[in-house]
Design a protein around this motif. Structure first.
Motif, PDB file in Angstrom:
ATOM      1  N   TYR A  26     -11.151   8.442   0.846  1.00  0.00           N
ATOM      2  CA  TYR A  26     -10.325   9.766   0.239  1.00  0.00           C
ATOM      3  C   TYR A  26      -9.573   9.227  -1.199  1.00  0.00           C
ATOM      4  O   TYR A  26      -9.831   7.880  -1.581  1.00  0.00           O
ATOM      5  N   TYR A  27      -9.172  10.243  -1.760  1.00  0.00           N
ATOM      6  CA  TYR A  27      -8.510   9.865  -3.072  1.00  0.00           C
ATOM      7  C   TYR A  27      -7.570   8.937  -3.442  1.00  0.00           C
ATOM      8  O   TYR A  27      -6.881   8.739  -2.460  1.00  0.00           O
ATOM      9  N   SER A  28      -7.818   7.885  -4.398  1.00  0.00           N
ATOM     10  CA  SER A  28      -7.329   6.503  -4.108  1.00  0.00           C
ATOM     11  C   SER A  28      -5.749   6.691  -4.465  1.00  0.00           C
ATOM     12  O   SER A  28      -4.964   5.638  -3.881  1.00  0.00           O
ATOM     13  N   GLU A  29      -5.314   7.535  -4.944  1.00  0.00           N
ATOM     14  CA  GLU A  29      -3.853   7.677  -5.274  1.00  0.00           C
ATOM     15  C   GLU A  29      -2.838   8.361  -4.190  1.00  0.00           C
ATOM     16  O   GLU A  29      -1.864   8.449  -4.293  1.00  0.00           O
ATOM     17  N   TYR A  30      -3.723   9.064  -3.136  1.00  0.00           N
ATOM     18  CA  TYR A  30      -2.954   9.777  -2.058  1.00  0.00           C
ATOM     19  C   TYR A  30      -1.872   8.380  -1.471  1.00  0.00           C
ATOM     20  O   TYR A  30      -0.902   9.101  -1.064  1.00  0.00           O
ATOM     21  N   LYS A  31      -2.370   7.217  -0.929  1.00  0.00           N
ATOM     22  CA  LYS A  31      -1.426   6.618  -0.331  1.00  0.00           C
ATOM     23  C   LYS A  31      -0.233   6.235  -1.021  1.00  0.00           C
ATOM     24  O   LYS A  31       0.936   6.178  -0.570  1.00  0.00           O
ATOM     25  N   ASP A  32      -0.551   5.764  -2.506  1.00  0.00           N
ATOM     26  CA  ASP A  32       0.708   5.355  -3.132  1.00  0.00           C
ATOM     27  C   ASP A  32       1.533   6.519  -3.551  1.00  0.00           C
ATOM     28  O   ASP A  32       2.879   6.190  -3.359  1.00  0.00           O
ATOM     29  N   ALA A  33       1.050   7.843  -3.789  1.00  0.00           N
ATOM     30  CA  ALA A  33       1.803   8.724  -4.063  1.00  0.00           C
ATOM     31  C   ALA A  33       2.726   9.414  -2.806  1.00  0.00           C
ATOM     32  O   ALA A  33       3.786   9.783  -3.049  1.00  0.00           O
ATOM     33  N   THR A  34       2.342   8.921  -1.622  1.00  0.00           N
ATOM     34  CA  THR A  34       3.034   9.162  -0.217  1.00  0.00           C
ATOM     35  C   THR A  34       3.938   8.175  -0.207  1.00  0.00           C
ATOM     36  O   THR A  34       5.258   8.473   0.214  1.00  0.00           O
ATOM     37  N   ASP A  35       3.458   6.777  -0.237  1.00  0.00           N
ATOM     38  CA  ASP A  35       4.490   5.735   0.011  1.00  0.00           C
ATOM     39  C   ASP A  35       5.470   5.711  -0.980  1.00  0.00           C
ATOM     40  O   ASP A  35       6.634   4.818  -0.614  1.00  0.00           O
ATOM     41  N   ILE A  36       5.415   5.919  -2.447  1.00  0.00           N
ATOM     42  CA  ILE A  36       6.387   5.372  -3.360  1.00  0.00           C
ATOM     43  C   ILE A  36       7.570   6.165  -3.194  1.00  0.00           C
ATOM     44  O   ILE A  36       8.706   5.473  -3.609  1.00  0.00           O
ATOM     45  N   LEU A  37       7.833   7.109  -2.278  1.00  0.00           N
ATOM     46  CA  LEU A  37       8.907   7.717  -2.134  1.00  0.00           C
ATOM     47  C   LEU A  37       9.759   7.318  -1.129  1.00  0.00           C
ATOM     48  O   LEU A  37      11.026   7.430  -0.873  1.00  0.00           O
ATOM     49  N   GLN A  38       9.072   6.559  -0.465  1.00  0.00           N
ATOM     50  CA  GLN A  38       9.732   5.633   0.982  1.00  0.00           C
ATOM     51  C   GLN A  38      10.729   6.706   1.729  1.00  0.00           C
ATOM     52  O   GLN A  38      11.764   6.580   2.204  1.00  0.00           O
ATOM     53  N   SER A  39       9.913   8.038   2.089  1.00  0.00           N
ATOM     54  CA  SER A  39      10.651   9.150   2.476  1.00  0.00           C
ATOM     55  C   SER A  39      10.793   8.842   3.972  1.00  0.00           C
ATOM     56  O   SER A  39      10.192   8.434   4.635  1.00  0.00           O
ATOM     57  N   ARG A  40      11.828   9.278   4.667  1.00  0.00           N
ATOM     58  CA  ARG A  40      12.095   9.681   6.182  1.00  0.00           C
ATOM     59  C   ARG A  40      11.237  10.740   6.699  1.00  0.00           C
ATOM     60  O   ARG A  40      11.396  11.004   7.819  1.00  0.00           O
ATOM     61  N   LEU A  41      10.683  11.494   5.805  1.00  0.00           N
ATOM     62  CA  LEU A  41      10.112  12.893   6.080  1.00  0.00           C
ATOM     63  C   LEU A  41       8.420  12.614   6.556  1.00  0.00           C
ATOM     64  O   LEU A  41       8.039  13.413   7.387  1.00  0.00           O
ATOM     65  N   PHE A  42       8.019  11.826   5.780  1.00  0.00           N
ATOM     66  CA  PHE A  42       6.654  11.750   5.977  1.00  0.00           C
ATOM     67  C   PHE A  42       5.959  10.023   5.734  1.00  0.00           C
ATOM     68  O   PHE A  42       6.865   9.261   5.174  1.00  0.00           O
TER      69      PHE A  42
END
Length: 411
Positions: free
Chosen positions: A135-151
């Motif tokens: 998968y695109y290498s930035e998906y993980k970091d772009a998801t985790d960087i927000l440290q969201s309680r939603l996703f």
């Protein structure tokens, strides 16, 4: 052991008939093909630079607002019309009965979609976000960087077996390997799908049919090759999802730069004008055909270099019929499009996905010895034997890349 002869005295010739010109790189400099900066098509924009000139006066585009009559209130009418016109020319997506949402690049839209597609804050746990590896290498970091309680990032969609809500990201053609993708999650729960279509344009892949999904994301960076403008857009079926995305963009950046929108609209207009006036336009002013031929030439040279080195294997792509080229050929038979008119078309993807042969465990480290910087497979959720190589670098970088790969040997 790696043996490489760099900056030879004569061009390299390969068994497939291609020739690599002399390189201008110094022996000790690195060739950086790790990034996906789309600068390969600069020569085209140099040809049409005067047609793309935009004059913005000091008192213009001062407001936050673009079009208050539009749901996406920060998008100017010129940008909306240009995007719709572009998709009408290429015919790669159904735009009718969908809401158009503009973002500061597709990266912002990705996060806006995670917010919009997640359950409400009252949910007891975050929704899982997955994508099939590689998968695109930035998906993980772009998801985790927000440290969201939603996703939360959960990894490989092919391995996802939870009966819990999920968001699956489907990149097609895929970054890094260029394959055409469909959803793969096998779960008892119905998920939500984001289609990332950054590379579904004629210079990279055959336009096999008009896509019609609930969420489709595109980017100016890879379509037109102007990454610095930071423009992305999404077609969204559900108005409530579109509203939440717009709310995210509002809170994140209060819209999208008006100057970028006006420049982007102008450049799209130049491209579309060429395809609407084929009989009066020189071939090298037709953007997609110019870029496709450039990518085809690069891929032929690159394959020759890989075959000569005998160190890597390449992803194999099936041929497909491109309706974009078909329509042009049938409308103007016997003209400049005839070489492409009835042939099945290969993908000339923006990245090469290489696998090291036996004996090489880490592709990035191996290529570092040749002073070639790449992005390793582990960033994409797979083995370190894989590496991604950018095919949309500058011409000098590409020539040196092929030169060094051609001379790489294992002992």
């Amino acid at each position: 052991m790696v043996v490489s002869t760099i900056n030879g005295t004569s061009p390299l010739s390969h068994s497939n008939g291609t020739t690599i010109p002399l390189s201008t790189f110094s022996r000790n400099s690195f060739v950086n093909v790790e990034k996906g900066d789309p600068v390969a098509f600069r020569p085209y924009w140099e040809k049409v630079r005067d047609e793309c000139t935009v004059d913005i006066k000091g008192d213009e585009w001062m407001s936050y607002l673009g079009d208050t009559n539009n749901l996406c209130w920060y998008m100017v009418p010129q940008m909306r019309d240009a995007i719709l016109r572009l998709h009408n020319v290429v015919d790669n997506a159904v735009t009718k009965d969908k809401f158009l949402v503009l973002g500061t690049g597709s990266s912002q839209l990705y996060q806006a979609l995670l917010y919009a597609l997640s359950p409400s804050e009252s949910s007891h746990r975050p929704i899982n976000v997955v994508a099939a590896a590689p998968y695109y290498s930035e998906y993980k970091d772009a998801t985790d960087i927000l440290q969201s309680r939603l996703f939360q990032w959960t990894g490989d969609a092919a391995l996802y077996d939870k009966d819990e809500p999920y968001i699956e990201v489907v990149t097609s053609p895929n970054n890094p390997d260029g394959t055409l993708r469909v959803p793969v999650v096998n779960s008892g729960v119905e998920g939500k799908i984001i289609y990332d279509l950054a590379y579904y344009w004629p210079q990279y892949t055959p336009i096999t049919y008009q896509l019609d999904h609930h969420v489709m994301v595109f980017t100016f960076s890879k379509c037109i090759s102007h990454a610095g403008s930071r423009i992305g857009w999404a077609f969204v079926k559900d108005i409530e999802v579109a509203k939440k995305m717009i709310r995210f963009v509002q809170l994140n950046s209060i819209g999208v730069s008006r100057e970028s929108q006006i420049r982007a609209a102008k450049m799209i207009g130049v491209i579309c004008y060429g395809y609407k006036n084929l009989k009066s336009i020189e071939f090298d002013h037709l953007f997609f055909d110019y870029c496709k031929r450039l990518m085809k030439e690069r891929w032929e040279k690159f394959k020759g270099a890989i075959e000569k080195s005998k160190v890597f294997t390449l992803t194999k792509y099936p041929t497909s019929y491109c309706h974009f080229n078909k329509d042009l050929s049938e409308q103007y038979p016997g003209n400049i499009f005839s070489p492409m008119k009835s042939e099945n078309t290969y993908s000339y993807t923006a990245f090469a996905w290489l696998k090291c042969l036996e004996g090489i465990k880490d592709g990035v480290s191996y290529l570092e010895k040749l002073k070639i910087r790449t992005r390793g497979g582990e960033r994409f959720g797979v083995d370190a034997k894989y590496v991604r190589v950018s095919m949309i670098c500058t011409e000098d970088e590409f020539i040196e890349l092929c030169t060094r790969l051609s001379n790489a040997k294992r002992e």
